[in-house]
Structures are given as structure tokens and as C-alpha cells.
Design a protein around this motif. Structure first.
Motif, PDB file in Angstrom:
ATOM      1  N   UNK A  48       0.810  -1.219   0.000  1.00 19.63           N
ATOM      2  CA  UNK A  48       0.000   0.000   0.000  1.00 19.63           C
ATOM      3  C   UNK A  48       0.844   1.270   0.000  1.00 19.63           C
ATOM      4  N   UNK A  49       2.082   1.194   0.465  1.00 22.25           N
ATOM      5  CA  UNK A  49       2.942   2.380   0.525  1.00 22.25           C
ATOM      6  C   UNK A  49       3.807   2.541  -0.721  1.00 22.25           C
ATOM      7  N   UNK A  50       3.678   1.629  -1.704  1.00 25.44           N
ATOM      8  CA  UNK A  50       4.497   1.715  -2.914  1.00 25.44           C
ATOM      9  C   UNK A  50       4.091   2.948  -3.724  1.00 25.44           C
ATOM     10  N   UNK A  51       5.057   3.748  -4.210  1.00 23.61           N
ATOM     11  CA  UNK A  51       4.731   4.958  -4.994  1.00 23.61           C
ATOM     12  C   UNK A  51       3.910   4.660  -6.242  1.00 23.61           C
ATOM     13  N   UNK A  52       4.002   3.436  -6.761  1.00 24.64           N
ATOM     14  CA  UNK A  52       3.255   3.094  -7.976  1.00 24.64           C
ATOM     15  C   UNK A  52       1.751   3.177  -7.742  1.00 24.64           C
ATOM     16  N   UNK A  53       1.308   2.918  -6.518  1.00 24.95           N
ATOM     17  CA  UNK A  53      -0.140   2.890  -6.236  1.00 24.95           C
ATOM     18  C   UNK A  53      -0.524   4.012  -5.277  1.00 24.95           C
ATOM     19  N   UNK A  54       0.161   5.152  -5.411  1.00 23.56           N
ATOM     20  CA  UNK A  54      -0.212   6.302  -4.572  1.00 23.56           C
ATOM     21  C   UNK A  54      -1.657   6.706  -4.801  1.00 23.56           C
ATOM     22  N   UNK A  55      -2.109   6.599  -6.062  1.00 23.69           N
ATOM     23  CA  UNK A  55      -3.508   6.847  -6.404  1.00 23.69           C
ATOM     24  C   UNK A  55      -4.080   5.591  -7.051  1.00 23.69           C
ATOM     25  N   UNK A  56      -5.243   5.199  -6.582  1.00 23.75           N
ATOM     26  CA  UNK A  56      -5.883   3.995  -7.093  1.00 23.75           C
ATOM     27  C   UNK A  56      -6.479   4.265  -8.468  1.00 23.75           C
ATOM     28  N   UNK A  57      -6.404   3.267  -9.357  1.00 19.51           N
ATOM     29  CA  UNK A  57      -6.881   3.417 -10.731  1.00 19.51           C
ATOM     30  C   UNK A  57      -7.886   2.316 -11.057  1.00 19.51           C
ATOM     31  N   UNK A  58      -8.659   2.575 -12.123  1.00 24.72           N
ATOM     32  CA  UNK A  58      -9.629   1.575 -12.568  1.00 24.72           C
ATOM     33  C   UNK A  58      -8.936   0.247 -12.874  1.00 24.72           C
ATOM     34  N   UNK A  59      -9.586  -0.839 -12.494  1.00 23.56           N
ATOM     35  CA  UNK A  59      -9.017  -2.162 -12.711  1.00 23.56           C
ATOM     36  C   UNK A  59      -8.209  -2.685 -11.539  1.00 23.56           C
ATOM     37  N   UNK A  60      -7.903  -1.805 -10.553  1.00 24.35           N
ATOM     38  CA  UNK A  60      -7.166  -2.262  -9.377  1.00 24.35           C
ATOM     39  C   UNK A  60      -8.041  -3.185  -8.530  1.00 24.35           C
ATOM     40  N   UNK A  61      -7.390  -4.099  -7.845  1.00 22.29           N
ATOM     41  CA  UNK A  61      -8.043  -4.911  -6.826  1.00 22.29           C
ATOM     42  C   UNK A  61      -7.310  -4.690  -5.519  1.00 22.29           C
ATOM     43  N   UNK A  62      -8.061  -4.731  -4.420  1.00 22.36           N
ATOM     44  CA  UNK A  62      -7.509  -4.390  -3.115  1.00 22.36           C
ATOM     45  C   UNK A  62      -7.418  -5.627  -2.229  1.00 22.36           C
ATOM     46  N   UNK A  63      -6.280  -5.756  -1.560  1.00 21.65           N
ATOM     47  CA  UNK A  63      -6.121  -6.745  -0.496  1.00 21.65           C
ATOM     48  C   UNK A  63      -6.311  -5.988   0.812  1.00 21.65           C
ATOM     49  N   UNK A  64      -7.344  -6.388   1.564  1.00 22.33           N
ATOM     50  CA  UNK A  64      -7.725  -5.593   2.736  1.00 22.33           C
ATOM     51  C   UNK A  64      -7.851  -6.481   3.971  1.00 22.33           C
ATOM     52  N   UNK A  65      -7.789  -5.820   5.126  1.00 30.45           N
ATOM     53  CA  UNK A  65      -8.120  -6.456   6.401  1.00 30.45           C
ATOM     54  C   UNK A  65      -9.412  -5.835   6.878  1.00 30.45           C
ATOM     55  N   UNK A  66     -10.379  -6.664   7.186  1.00 28.72           N
ATOM     56  CA  UNK A  66     -11.699  -6.176   7.565  1.00 28.72           C
ATOM     57  C   UNK A  66     -12.294  -7.092   8.625  1.00 28.72           C
ATOM     58  N   UNK A  67     -13.385  -6.676   9.278  1.00 23.16           N
ATOM     59  CA  UNK A  67     -14.033  -7.552  10.260  1.00 23.16           C
ATOM     60  C   UNK A  67     -14.534  -8.834   9.612  1.00 23.16           C
ATOM     61  N   UNK A  68     -14.360  -9.927  10.312  1.00 28.28           N
ATOM     62  CA  UNK A  68     -14.743 -11.224   9.748  1.00 28.28           C
ATOM     63  C   UNK A  68     -16.243 -11.349   9.555  1.00 28.28           C
ATOM     64  N   UNK A  69     -17.038 -10.559  10.270  1.00 24.63           N
ATOM     65  CA  UNK A  69     -18.489 -10.666  10.146  1.00 24.63           C
ATOM     66  C   UNK A  69     -18.979 -10.182   8.792  1.00 24.63           C
ATOM     67  N   UNK A  70     -18.156  -9.399   8.086  1.00 27.45           N
ATOM     68  CA  UNK A  70     -18.513  -8.972   6.741  1.00 27.45           C
ATOM     69  C   UNK A  70     -18.072 -10.028   5.742  1.00 27.45           C
ATOM     70  N   UNK A  71     -18.900 -10.304   4.753  1.00 23.57           N
ATOM     71  CA  UNK A  71     -18.529 -11.276   3.739  1.00 23.57           C
ATOM     72  C   UNK A  71     -17.286 -10.789   3.002  1.00 23.57           C
ATOM     73  N   UNK A  72     -16.238 -11.590   2.947  1.00 23.79           N
ATOM     74  CA  UNK A  72     -14.998 -11.117   2.324  1.00 23.79           C
ATOM     75  C   UNK A  72     -15.146 -10.786   0.847  1.00 23.79           C
ATOM     76  N   UNK A  73     -16.106 -11.388   0.151  1.00 24.49           N
ATOM     77  CA  UNK A  73     -16.235 -11.138  -1.291  1.00 24.49           C
ATOM     78  C   UNK A  73     -17.242 -10.029  -1.594  1.00 24.49           C
TER      79      UNK A  73
END
Length: 366
Positions: A325-350
Motif C-alpha cells: 500500500x505504501x508503494x509509490x506506484x499505487x499512490x492513487x488507485x486506478x480503474x481495474x485495481x483490486x484491493x487486499x484488505x483487512x476487515x471484520x470477519x463478520x462482513x462477507x470477504x467477497x
């Protein structure tokens, strides 16, 4: 069951596809019908023997009927052979034959013929089910080895929305066959290093193959065979030793998980920092606390830095490459990107986070 006991190199490959059983055990059903047929036979013998004085044996000078004659008369009568040498002579004996023995004869024949027809019909149904399964099975997941790692991989897939009917297990063990069927999975029994076995599992049409046996040499051979049958399939393989990772990748695996190193690192972290170890274990455990997930970028998130999103973004997938997430290449998110995230398990991951369900996905086609 011993941990990861499924070794694809043990035993001779059978390559037989079997779908989860939907009915009772055939041996139980066959035994029940056999006992019913035996009860009809014994009951009819007793009925004739107790009334033997009202029957005449044409082959006996005295015309008397004994126990052997009763057994003989019952078998030829229930089987509709009916030689006619023994016959009821008293009116009530004839009525008993008409209204008691005849229904018993019909029930006996129904049991015999019905059992035969059901065996043939069940075989036909199984062949039809397998043919239909093969016809519709594309883009499915093949799991080689149904030990501890294989079961955990299947549980993770199912908990993340994968249909059980689109998962096929390949394992030579009878115990693995029973456990996979109990979990509602189709199974191909055999050695996954053999092409004919993998073809029966539909590897050529599969989208993913997960190789999880407890021997690195078996995993390498399976990976080579899978890659030969399907050059495009995504292969995830487990190895026990770090030194075999490069060999596994050269064999064609897209992703390699080192089980011993992963467990050892988690043990070390838990020893140095129990809290850090518990957090890592939380991330690896499904359904509680925190969850690691991959999701699409939303339209409203295009142009934003990863740190500003509601989800805790830890990586960005762009053009099939993973950037932190800190890489300069992805300072701004662009169309077609996919995100690897950490979130509460109660939310469906997909699924998107609450509040963004009505938004459009920011794909390249937009």
C-alpha cells in the motif's frame, strides 16, 4: 485420522469418480430386503406345514405332506414354478392359497425383481449423474489430497462462496473418500500423478488446482502432470520444506505455501510476542475477529490513496502485480485495481463494505 494422511503415491490408482451418496447404504437396503424375503418364505412354509393334512402329494403313495414337502411346495409356489404335484384339497386350504399365499407370492416376487431393478436403476442413475456432472463441470476446483490441509482449503473456499458441487477431491484413500462424501464433495479415487486420474477429475477444464499431500515429491509430480494437462490452470501447492519451493515453482505451481516454515514462524512470533502471534492466528482463522480479503475497487474510490479507504488496505493488485500500500506506484488507485484488505470477519470477504453496495465497480471496461 492422522494429520495429512493422504499420500497419492500409496496404493494402485483406480481413477474412479464417485459423487456423494444421496441414499442409504446399499448393503443395509439389500440386507433388509433379504430378511423380508426370508420371512415370507419361512412364514409360508409354516402355514403349509401346519395345514399339511389338507394337502395331497401326488408322488407319494400315501399322499401325505411332511416338512420337506412343505418347503418344496413353498419354494415352487412363491417362484411361480408350480409343478402341481402337491396341491391343497380342502376348501379352506384353497382359500388360504388364494387370499394369503398368492399375496405372499406377489410380495416375494416384488422383492426379488424390485431389488434387481433397483440395482440396475441405481447404477444407471449413478452413470447419468456422473455424465451430467462431467458435462457441466467447468471452471471448477480440484483438490489433490484430503488430509488436514486439504480439508482446511475446502472449508475456506466454501466459506468464501465456492459451491461444494464445483469442488472435486482426488485421493487414493478409502477414509478420505468417506470424509469427502460426508462433506458433500465429489471424489476421484486414485493417484494424482497419473494423467488418467486427473482427466477424470476434469483438470483440463478446471480453473484452479490445490495440491496438499504430505510429501513434496508427490506434490512436484502432481504439479508437473497438472501443468501438462492444463497449461493455463492456476496451481497452488504446499511443500513441507523451504528448499523445495524453487523446484515446485519450476514444476509449474503459481503459488507455493511452505507449511513447516509458516508454522515455525507463527510459533516464533507467538513466543516473542504473544499478542502478535494471536493477531496472526486471527488472520489465518476464518469466521472470527479479523479477515484478509480481496475485493474490487469501487468507482467512488478511484483516484484516492489506499490509506484513505474505509478498509485497511495492505496491498494493491495492478496488472497482475502485487504492490504494498505504501508503494509509490499505487499512490492513487486506478480503474481495474483490486484491493487486499483487512476487515471484520463478520462482513462477507467477497462483498463490498456496508454503504457501498449500490456503487459500481471500477473495472477497466468502465
Amino acid at each position: 485420522m492422522a494429520d495429512d494422511s493422504s499420500d497419492i503415491t500409496v496404493g494402485r490408482a483406480v481413477g474412479k469418480l464417485s459423487l456423494p451418496d444421496q441414499v442409504r447404504s446399499p448393503w443395509w437396503e439389500l440386507g433388509r430386503r433379504f430378511l423380508l424375503a426370508l420371512a415370507i418364505l419361512v412364514g409360508t412354509v409354516l402355514l403349509v406345514y401346519l395345514d399339511r393334512h389338507n394337502y395331497r402329494d401326488g408322488n407319494d403313495p400315501t399322499g401325505s405332506v411332511d416338512l420337506v414337502d412343505s418347503i418344496y411346495y413353498t419354494t415352487v409356489t412363491l417362484s411361480t414354478t408350480g409343478y402341481g404335484d402337491i396341491a391343497p384339497v380342502a376348501p379352506h386350504a384353497r382359500m388360504i392359497n388364494a387370499f394369503v399365499v398368492t399375496p405372499l407370492r406377489i410380495a416375494f416376487l416384488v422383492l426379488l425383481i424390485g431389488t434387481t431393478l433397483e440395482v440396475l436403476a441405481s447404477q444407471g442413475r449413478e452413470l447419468f449423474r456422473i455424465a451430467r456432472w462431467r458435462k457441466h463441470m467447468t471452471n471448477h476446483v480440484v483438490v489433490v489430497g484430503y488430509g488436514t490441509k486439504g480439508r482446511a482449503a475446502v472449508d475456506t473456499l466454501v466459506n468464501n462462496g465456492q459451491d461444494r458441487e464445483s469442488i472435486v477431491v482426488v485421493d487414493p484413500g478409502a477414509e478420505a473418500l468417506q470424509e469427502a462424501h460426508a462433506d458433500g464433495l465429489a471424489v476421484v479415487t486414485g493417484d494424482a500423478t497419473r494423467q488418467d486420474v486427473l482427466r477424470r477429475a476434469g483438470v483440463g477444464e478446471a480453473s484452479q488446482v490445490i495440491i496438499t499431500t504430505n510429501r513434496d515429491d508427490s506434490n512436484v509430480l502432481s504439479t508437473l502432470t497438472v501443468r501438462q494437462l492444463n497449461p493455463e490452470v492456476w496451481i497452488v501447492a504446499a511443500v513441507r520444506e523451504q528448499e523445495n519451493v524453487a523446484l515446485m515453482r519450476q514444476s509449474g505451481a503459481n503459488s507455493v505455501i511452505t507449511s513447516s516454515d509458516a508454522v515455525g514462524r507463527l510459533l516464533g512470533l507467538s513466543s516473542l510476542s504473544p499478542t502478535l502471534g494471536s493477531v496472526m492466528e486471527d488472520l489465518l482463522t476464518y469466521g472470527e475477529g479479523l479477515e484478509v480479503a480481496e475485493r474490487d475497487l469501487m468507482v467512488s474510490e478511484v483516484g484516492k490513496p489506499p490509506q484513505s479507504l474505509p478498509d485497511q488496505v495492505i496491498a494493491v493488485v495492478r496488472d497482475e502485480k502485487v504492490y504494498r500500500y505504501f508503494d509509490p506506484v499505487v499512490t492513487q488507485l486506478a480503474r481495474g485495481d483490486r484491493l487486499i484488505v483487512v476487515r471484520p470477519a463478520k462482513e462477507l470477504p467477497w462483498a463490498p463494505r456496508p454503504g457501498t453496495h449500490d456503487e459500481d465497480l471500477a473495472t477497466d471496461e468502465d
